[in-house]
Write an enzyme that holds these catalytic residues in place. Structure first.
Site, short mmCIF file in Angstrom:
data_model
loop_
_atom_site.label_atom_id
_atom_site.label_comp_id
_atom_site.label_asym_id
_atom_site.label_seq_id
_atom_site.Cartn_x
_atom_site.Cartn_y
_atom_site.Cartn_z
CG ASP A 460 34.82 10.00 -50.36
OD1 ASP A 460 33.79 9.34 -50.21
OD2 ASP A 460 35.08 11.03 -49.72
CG ASP A 761 35.70 15.04 -50.04
OD1 ASP A 761 34.52 14.78 -49.78
OD2 ASP A 761 36.17 15.01 -51.19
CG ASP A 765 31.79 12.54 -46.65
OD1 ASP A 765 30.84 11.81 -47.01
OD2 ASP A 765 32.59 13.05 -47.45
#
Length: 1029
Positions: A460, A761, A765
């Protein structure tokens, strides 16, 4: 002051029945003292809670009437804790009723109690203030009445159970039987004083081996249990003292008000208090995958252990711990900490294969020795035949047979590399403990070793590569950047207040005496709220009092926007719709905009291009662009969905999130190690490119070499399967990606043979984290759903910690390979020397006790020494080993080292076996002692060789590993004791200093041999996935 005293007799009777405190005889001054004490206590209590309430000026006559009860006041006077205890409410509802309401989803019972808000009052909770965290007696009282939020666990395995487990090994049992028989026959033949040595020595050796194995496994089990407890201690956001606070899940009590957001795990059973669009996944309770919609009318019930999938809200806790539905289930479940990792499975297969070879060799040795004994080919120490048919006593025959069986069984003990699983357990436990200190909490053991094989990391942006400390640095309103917020027109400013203050999942709490209010929420929400309050002087409390929120559409990663519908209290016929989200997406919903003068301007094609240019300009400066849009409607639209077209653009803000210090070096370290780093983000493509370049993920020549180096999620999604497989190795950045795009990329990479690590997070996901070989969730900003789906939790949300996990993963794999090389060298040498000696001379040079000692050295001490090596920079310089899934467990490099050392050991041991007596001029027993001593010392020196599989300098960094040096020293000292002082126990003869020097010199030759062997090049023919990345 006017005091009304009750009748003493009546009072006493009342207190006997109801007061929890004993009544004492009143003295002359007791009542005035009690009254004064009561007033002082009451004043302190009032002052203590002033910060929770606004000061109100009460105009009333200057007197107070108190009705003082003698028994209650007496108890206050006589007990220091009385004032606190008086404040405790004797709850008018019991736990059984609370539990049944939620568990049975009983709306009728809830209605009879006056609904959720009335129930909160019954539990002594103010909906706007929550539980008083400063009132410790109240918290303790709630725990004593309703229980604490902890689950009873199944009792841990005791040390004795590990001893029993270690003793169940078949070879150990056979050896123990042989030892007992030998002990019995020995004492019968030679008496108690001399006859116990042979059998007793084996029993003592077995005891040592079993004890060391049990102690090691017991310690590792306790360590895994400790880490498991840390992993279950999640943080929960509650309302206490009028403000949001984060507390441990174990500190949640009945009556607490808990904030719920997307991805949160519900910490206890409770009832929906208020919120919007709240949906919950109850599959952990019901097995049904459908998401349940929660509201305050038809379905207000929330259950511990379930996950929030959409919306947000507040819940009132009604049951905790074992009183919850989840607690009832958990009481009969214990977590399995004996998880078998893929590497352990591979090692078990290797152990089984080597064990079969050992059994075959031991069987041949047994047959040969029995044949030689019963055919009269074996001689005793005086040169006489051991077996003379009927002349030989039964005791002698039995002793001889038992010795032969013991020798054969002991060969199996040495041959089976039981230390391999122990080595894996030790290195995993050690690395897990160290990784915890490096901000990585391992949830699944297999991730430790799998991470060492990773070829690609998909990461990310927000919070991982950046600090996740956002701030508004730029604001555009109309076609101009705003330098002075107070230059904005009044109408635009008012609409901006609404856009920020009403359309938010954050909250603002103004603490007494604090200049800046306390702001809660996600980093983006906090940054925008802080900007509006500090720069635009927005008053959140005034806004909430003037508007009623009718509908909310919560933010999600698919739409990348959130919306709200609200109406002003003074004009209920007009409703306001506000949208906030990704700038280019909000722009597509707009047909007009406000200029800085507050005039409404039609949004033409030229204006649209201009605003998109502004967005690209801000994105190129690594700013996240958020736009606000508005539309006014009438009361009739209040029942419909929020309008998504014909909106008016209010403004665009740019949020700066700086890159983390050291992230560029961490990315460079991955590249050097042959691991490809790909950034997958929801930000627009210009922001993504700027951040990727800043972090070193995107090099200046990447896009010139490959057009697909930076793509958008929709572009990747629309590729054909063949196109995706062809282009995926060249992709460095994927912007505007959805969770599905992330999952699709992971699947493609795995299909191509990569071992993929993914960071995430958010709740969405979870599929990618589960699909990846190693799922890495974020400990600070990560939702509980993401953490549950991951293998490792990065506690500081830092990409540098991901690289640390990679280093440790490679270290685990490398340490296990070192031990495999070391142990197989011992196995080969021990098998060959015993087999050749048994076939040629009828005797084995290494006795059962000696072989058990060797087994202890290599299985436990060797594993402990080699499994605790810490990661070095050399591991991050390897671009070919280990690589992906195809790398064999025993590499060609390991075979090269192993064969060389085993061949050398076999050579010197066989020379000592056949020529040792003539070379040193010693008897048979002394010769066997020389073989035993030389064999053990060879293993000690070979432990140093095993430290480095490829590097020639085996002493590099050795002073940092004190445990290794300590184990080597202990091994040498114990070996000296075995040879020099435990002659009868070990079956050895004392050696002189010349013989010791020769043994040491012969063993030390393994060092130059190891150095020379590493000069021989080894070709590793396997596909290097990282090179293609």
């Amino acid at each position: 002051m006017e005091l009304h005293q009750r009748n003493t007799t009546k009072n006493a009777t009342h207190s006997d029945n109801n007061s929890p405190f004993p009544v004492k005889t009143s003295s002359r001054w007791s009542l005035p003292c009690k009254a004064v004490y009561f007033i002082v206590t009451l004043s302190k209590k009032a002052n203590k809670n002033t910060h929770l309430y606004k000061r109100v000026l009460i105009r009333s006559p200057p007197y107070v009437v108190l009705d003082v009860e003698t028994d209650s006041v007496s108890s206050i006077h006589d007990n220091v804790q009385g004032s606190s205890l008086l404040s405790l409410s004797s709850f008018s509802i019991n736990q059984q009723t609370l539990t049944s309401i939620t568990r049975d989803k009983n709306l009728e019972s809830l209605s009879q109690l006056g609904g959720v808000k009335h129930l909160a009052s019954t539990l002594g909770t103010n909906n706007e203030i929550g539980v008083d965290s400063t009132n410790t007696p109240d918290i303790l009282h709630r725990k004593s009445v309703f229980g604490s939020n902890c689950f009873r666990k199944q009792p841990n395995k005791t040390f004795l159970s590990f001893v029993v487990e270690a003793s169940k090994d078949t070879t150990i049992i056979i050896l123990l039987i042989c030892a007992c028989l030998s002990l019995g026959f020995g004492m019968k033949q030679h008496g108690l004083k001399e006859g116990w040595y042979d059998g007793g020595s084996i029993i003592i050796a077995i005891f040592l081996v079993v004890s060391v194995s049990a102690i090691s496994n017991f310690k590792q089990s306790r360590q895994f249990e400790k880490l498991s407890n840390i992993g279950s201690d999640i943080q929960v956001e509650v309302l206490r003292d009028g403000c949001r606070q984060h507390i441990s899940i174990f500190e949640v009590v009945v009556g607490d008000i808990v904030y719920l957001n997307i991805g949160d795990q519900i910490p206890a059973d409770g009832l929906f208090l208020d919120g919007y669009s709240l949906k919950v996944n109850e599959s952990s309770m019901t097995g049904e995958s459908d998401h349940v919609e929660v509201d305050d009318r038809n379905s207000p019930f929330l259950f511990s252990g379930t996950k929030v999938t959409d919306g947000y809200g507040r819940m009132l806790v009604t049951s905790v711990g074992m009183n919850t539905t989840w607690g009832e289930m958990m009481s009969s479940i214990s977590r399995n900490l004996d998880e078998e990792t893929p590497l352990q499975k591979r090692l078990n297969k290797l152990t089984a294969y080597i064990g079969k070879v050992g059994v075959l060799v031991a069987s041949l040795v047994l047959i040969v020795l029995l044949l030689r004994y019963f055919t009269g080919h074996t001689l005793d120490e005086h040169g006489n035949r051991e077996f003379n048919g009927s002349k030989t006593s039964t005791n002698d025959v039995m002793n001889a047979v038992i010795d032969i069986v013991s020798a054969a069984v002991t060969i199996i003990v040495v041959a089976i590399p039981e230390g391999l699983p122990l080595a894996v357990t030790l290195t995993l436990a050690y690395s897990m403990k160290k990784m915890m200190g490096d901000n990585a909490m391992v949830r699944k053991l297999s991730a430790c070793e799998t991470m060492g094989l990773a070829t690609t990391i998909c990461t990310d942006k927000t919070g991982t590569l950046t600090l996740n400390q956002m701030s508004v640095t730029e604001f555009w309103q109309g076609r101009e950047v705003v330098q002075n917020p107070f230059s904005l027109s009044k109408i635009v400013l008012e609409l901006l207040y609404q856009a920020v203050g009403l359309n938010t999942s954050g909250s603002v709490c103004q603490l007494p005496f604090a200049i800046v209010p306390e702001i809660s929420g996600s980093p983006t929400e906090k940054a925008i709220l802080k900007w509006a309050i500090c720069d635009l002087e927005m008053q959140m409390e005034k806004l909430n009092n003037n508007f009623e929120v009718l509908k909310v559409e919560a933010f999600n990663s698919e739409k990348k926007r959130s919306g709200v519908m609200a109406r002003m209290m003074s004009d209920i016929k007009v409703v306001q719709v506000h949208w906030k989200g990704a700038a280019e997406m909000i722009l597509d919903m707009c047909s007009s905009y406000y200029d800085q003068g507050g005039m409404l301007v039609r949004l033409e094609e030229e204006d649209n291009k201009y605003f998109r240019g502004i967005i690209q300009y801000m994105a190129a400066q690594s700013l996240r662009c958020i736009a606000f849009a508005h539309k006014q409607g009438n009361e009739g639209n209040a029942t419909q969905q929020l309008d998504e077209s014909g909106l008016t653009l209010l403004g665009i803000v740019g949020l700066k999130d700086p890159c983390r210090p050291g992230v560029r070096e961490a990315v460079a370290s991955c590249r050097k190690a042959g691991v490809s780093v790909k950034m997958i983000t929801g930000d627009n493509i210009f922001t993504a490119k700027a951040i990727a370049a800043e972090c070193g993920i995107l090099k200046p020549d990447d896009q010139s070499l490959h057009e697909e180096a930076v793509i958008e999620g929709i572009q990747f999604r629309n590729y054909s399967s063949e196109q995706r497989m062809d282009k995926i190795d060249h992709i460095r950045v994927m912007a505007r990606s959805s969770p599905f795009d992330k999952l699709l990329m992971v699947q493609c990479l795995k299909e191509k043979g990569h071992v993929v690590a993914v960071t995430g997070d958010g709740t969405n996901d979870a599929p990618a984290l589960k699909e990846a070989d190693i799922g890495l969730s974020m400990g600070i900003e990560g939702t509980e759903v993401a953490k549950e789906s991951s293998d490792i939790v990065i506690l500081d949300d830092n990409f540098a910690s991901v690289v640390t996990v990679l280093r440790w993963g490679r270290c685990v794999y490398n340490n296990i390979q070192k031990f495999i090389q070391f142990q197989l060298t011992v196995n080969v040498a021990a098998l060959v020397i015993n087999f050749v000696a048994a076939v040629s001379s009828g005797n084995v040079p290494l006795t059962a006790v000696q072989l058990l000692w060797v087994n202890l050295i290599m299985d436990t001490l060797g594993a402990l020494a080699l499994a605790t090596e810490e990661p070095t920079n050399d591991l991050m310089e390897k671009t070919t080993v280990p690589v992906g899934r195809t790398e064999p467990l025993i590499t060609k490099v390991m075979w090269r080292n192993l064969i060389a050392q085993a061949f050398y050991q076999m050579t010197i041991l066989l020379i000592l076996q056949f020529k040792g007596q003539s070379i040193f001029g010693v008897q048979e027993k002394a010769k066997d002692t020389l073989i035993f001593n030389c064999f053990v010392l060879c293993q000690v020196f070979n432990e140093f060789n095993a430290r480095k599989l490829e590097k020639k300098n085996i002493f590099k960094g050795i002073l940092k590993n004190r445990l290794f040096l300590g184990i080597v020293l202990i091994t040498v000292l114990l070996q000296v004791a075995m040879v020099e002082f435990l002659k009868k126990f070990a079956g050895t003869e004392r050696l002189n200093w010349v013989q010791w020097c020769v043994c040491i010199a012969l063993a030390a030759i393994s060092w130059p041999i190891g150095w020379l062997v590493k000069c021989i090049p080894v070709s590793d023919q396997h596909s290097n996935l990282s090179a293609r990345s």
